[in-house]
Design a protein around this motif. Structure first.
Motif, mmCIF file in Angstrom:
data_model
loop_
_atom_site.group_PDB
_atom_site.id
_atom_site.type_symbol
_atom_site.label_atom_id
_atom_site.label_comp_id
_atom_site.label_asym_id
_atom_site.label_seq_id
_atom_site.Cartn_x
_atom_site.Cartn_y
_atom_site.Cartn_z
ATOM 1 N N LEU A 43 60.569 32.169 12.157
ATOM 2 C CA LEU A 43 59.792 33.360 12.503
ATOM 3 C C LEU A 43 60.085 34.530 11.573
ATOM 4 N N LEU A 44 61.286 34.565 10.987
ATOM 5 C CA LEU A 44 61.630 35.671 10.101
ATOM 6 C C LEU A 44 60.941 35.537 8.743
ATOM 7 N N LEU A 45 60.913 34.315 8.208
ATOM 8 C CA LEU A 45 60.346 34.094 6.887
ATOM 9 C C LEU A 45 58.855 33.821 7.015
ATOM 10 N N GLU A 46 58.145 34.854 7.366
ATOM 11 C CA GLU A 46 56.696 34.802 7.520
ATOM 12 C C GLU A 46 56.143 36.115 6.976
ATOM 13 N N PRO A 47 55.136 36.089 6.089
ATOM 14 C CA PRO A 47 54.726 37.307 5.385
ATOM 15 C C PRO A 47 54.406 38.494 6.285
ATOM 16 N N LEU A 48 53.669 38.282 7.361
ATOM 17 C CA LEU A 48 53.310 39.405 8.222
ATOM 18 C C LEU A 48 54.544 40.016 8.870
ATOM 19 N N ALA A 49 55.437 39.184 9.381
ATOM 20 C CA ALA A 49 56.668 39.697 9.992
ATOM 21 C C ALA A 49 57.521 40.420 8.957
ATOM 22 N N PHE A 50 57.573 39.889 7.752
ATOM 23 C CA PHE A 50 58.318 40.529 6.657
ATOM 24 C C PHE A 50 57.774 41.924 6.396
ATOM 25 N N ARG A 51 56.451 42.066 6.312
ATOM 26 C CA ARG A 51 55.844 43.367 6.024
ATOM 27 C C ARG A 51 56.070 44.348 7.173
ATOM 28 N N LEU A 52 55.942 43.880 8.400
ATOM 29 C CA LEU A 52 56.132 44.772 9.546
ATOM 30 C C LEU A 52 57.577 45.266 9.618
ATOM 31 N N ARG A 53 58.529 44.386 9.357
ATOM 32 C CA ARG A 53 59.932 44.817 9.365
ATOM 33 C C ARG A 53 60.185 45.829 8.260
ATOM 34 N N ALA A 54 59.628 45.597 7.072
ATOM 35 C CA ALA A 54 59.838 46.527 5.968
ATOM 36 C C ALA A 54 59.283 47.911 6.303
ATOM 37 N N ILE A 55 58.104 47.967 6.880
ATOM 38 C CA ILE A 55 57.530 49.253 7.284
ATOM 39 C C ILE A 55 58.422 49.917 8.322
ATOM 40 N N GLY A 56 58.965 49.132 9.242
ATOM 41 C CA GLY A 56 59.862 49.679 10.250
ATOM 42 C C GLY A 56 61.134 50.253 9.643
ATOM 43 N N TYR A 57 61.738 49.529 8.681
ATOM 44 C CA TYR A 57 62.935 50.042 8.021
ATOM 45 C C TYR A 57 62.651 51.386 7.347
ATOM 46 N N LEU A 58 61.587 51.434 6.562
ATOM 47 C CA LEU A 58 61.279 52.637 5.790
ATOM 48 C C LEU A 58 60.975 53.822 6.699
ATOM 49 N N LEU A 59 60.253 53.568 7.777
ATOM 50 C CA LEU A 59 59.934 54.647 8.714
ATOM 51 C C LEU A 59 61.192 55.149 9.410
ATOM 52 N N LEU A 60 62.051 54.236 9.842
ATOM 53 C CA LEU A 60 63.299 54.626 10.508
ATOM 54 C C LEU A 60 64.168 55.461 9.575
ATOM 55 N N TRP A 61 64.333 55.024 8.332
ATOM 56 C CA TRP A 61 65.190 55.755 7.389
ATOM 57 C C TRP A 61 64.613 57.127 7.055
ATOM 58 N N ALA A 62 63.297 57.217 6.939
ATOM 59 C CA ALA A 62 62.687 58.513 6.637
ATOM 60 C C ALA A 62 62.910 59.501 7.785
ATOM 61 N N VAL A 63 62.787 59.031 9.026
ATOM 62 C CA VAL A 63 62.999 59.896 10.188
ATOM 63 C C VAL A 63 64.465 60.332 10.264
ATOM 64 N N LEU A 64 65.393 59.380 10.078
ATOM 65 C CA LEU A 64 66.817 59.725 10.118
ATOM 66 C C LEU A 64 67.192 60.674 8.986
ATOM 67 N N GLY A 65 66.631 60.449 7.802
ATOM 68 C CA GLY A 65 66.934 61.329 6.677
ATOM 69 C C GLY A 65 66.465 62.751 6.909
ATOM 70 N N ARG A 66 65.272 62.902 7.451
ATOM 71 C CA ARG A 66 64.763 64.248 7.721
ATOM 72 C C ARG A 66 65.591 64.947 8.795
ATOM 73 N N ALA A 67 66.018 64.197 9.809
ATOM 74 C CA ALA A 67 66.799 64.809 10.889
ATOM 75 C C ALA A 67 68.196 65.192 10.421
ATOM 76 N N LEU A 68 68.829 64.332 9.611
ATOM 77 C CA LEU A 68 70.219 64.576 9.223
ATOM 78 C C LEU A 68 70.335 65.604 8.105
ATOM 79 N N ALA A 69 69.257 65.860 7.383
ATOM 80 C CA ALA A 69 69.303 66.811 6.274
ATOM 81 C C ALA A 69 69.069 68.246 6.716
ATOM 82 N N ARG A 70 69.015 68.508 8.012
ATOM 83 C CA ARG A 70 68.865 69.883 8.491
ATOM 84 C C ARG A 70 70.204 70.616 8.397
ATOM 85 N N PRO A 71 70.195 71.961 8.354
ATOM 86 C CA PRO A 71 71.447 72.721 8.321
ATOM 87 C C PRO A 71 72.276 72.477 9.584
#
Length: 333
Positions: free
Chosen positions: A105-133
């Protein structure tokens, strides 16, 4: 400048996906992974510094926060990787057929793309929150709780899954720790105009040495585990890299890491020695990343000049974005 860099990067990503072909896509993948690891590693170093209330965080906080804010650029860099999964990953090729075993189930193109989008979105949200004063101890604890598993899973998806038979448990974590070391080294080089205060310098020296030793320990431990387990499919992973690619690890990455440890071990670093340690850690990080990624390429390896051109182009776009964010932040205390 950020808008121009973003548009140029989006255009380059689109043209690479449509017209690039396997060779250019193969050059794009390690370049994307390099700048992603440095940005995500910056988020990890920032969270660790906040959580431990380290004095060394103050002078390198602006460049780390700017790098954490650059995470949206990674989404643009990821476009060719996500759209060309079938070209870059052998298990996704149409002729490969369905995967067998626990990773079906992990090595399937659609699941791969959805996980990648999830990683990038999570990191962007955490980065914006942690970079505040301000101080963010609780947020940093939450950030590390989410960052470590997501970064390790991303390493398995984007790097290690190129060989579907490879199940090494420590390799994904080792890649994340390398990103921490590279991000800390890059932040120190960027903050040279604001050297650490006397009370923060020993902590910064210990952090560099600790990360370098951890990287070496993880390399050695993983190799010993594979050697003792005597699993042919995992031994083949190393044999492919000790052939034509052995010089990258044994001639560049390992000597750079050992020299960095030797220079970082004595206390009271001068500016030149700390800069040398940082440059050596960055060199070993780049060499080791290519050593891990490239031997499992399903197509012919691109020429070195194309690797340098693509990595430099993506790096230029990332640095332009980072510089714009860095200029918006107050000078280090």
């Amino acid at each position: 400048m950020k808008a121009i860099a973003g548009l140029a990067l989006a255009l380059a990503a689109g043209l690479t996906t449509v017209f690039g072909g396997p060779t250019l896509l193969e050059a794009w993948l390690p370049a994307f992974l390099l700048w992603t690891q440095l940005a995500v590693g910056s988020l990890g170093v920032l969270a660790i510094g906040h959580l431990l209330r380290e004095d060394w965080l103050a002078p390198i906080r602006p460049p780390l926060e700017a790098a954490a804010h650059s995470l949206p650029v990674l989404a643009l860099m990821a476009i060719p990787v996500l759209l060309a999964v079938e070209t870059l990953y052998p298990w996704a090729a149409p002729e490969a057929g369905p995967q067998q075993g626990p990773r079906t189930l992990l090595l399937e193109p659609l699941a791969f793309r959805l996980r990648a989008i999830g990683y990038l979105l999570l990191w962007a949200v955490l980065g914006r929150a942690l970079a505040r004063p301000g101080r963010h101890q609780r947020l940093s604890a939450l950030t590390l709780t989410l960052l470590i598993p997501s970064a390790v899973l991303a390493a398995h998806d984007w790097v290690l899954s190129r060989d579907p038979a490879w199940f090494a448990s420590l390799q994904g974590f080792a890649i994340w720790v390398e990103g921490l070391a590279g991000a800390l080294a890059l932040a120190i080089l960027a903050a040279q105009q604001a050297p650490p205060r006397a009370e923060g310098l020993p902590g910064l020296e210990r952090a560099l040495l600790t990360l370098a030793l951890t990287v070496l320990w993880l390399w050695f431990t993983q190799f010993i585990v594979v050697w003792m387990a005597d699993r042919p499919e995992e031994a083949d992973w190393y044999l492919r890299r000790l052939g034509d690619w052995g010089w990258v690890q044994l001639g560049v990455a390992l000597p750079a890491l050992l020299l960095a440890i030797a220079l970082a071990a004595p206390p009271d670093h001068g500016r030149w020695r700390m800069s040398a340690v940082c440059l050596l850690l960055l060199a070993q990080h780049v060499a080791h990343l290519w050593w891990v990624v490239r031997p499992d390429a399903p197509s012919a390896a691109p020429p070195p000049w194309l690797d340098l051109l693509v990595a430099g182009g993506l790096g230029f776009a990332w640095v332009v974005w980072w510089d714009a964010e860095h200029r918006r932040r107050p000078a280090a205390a």
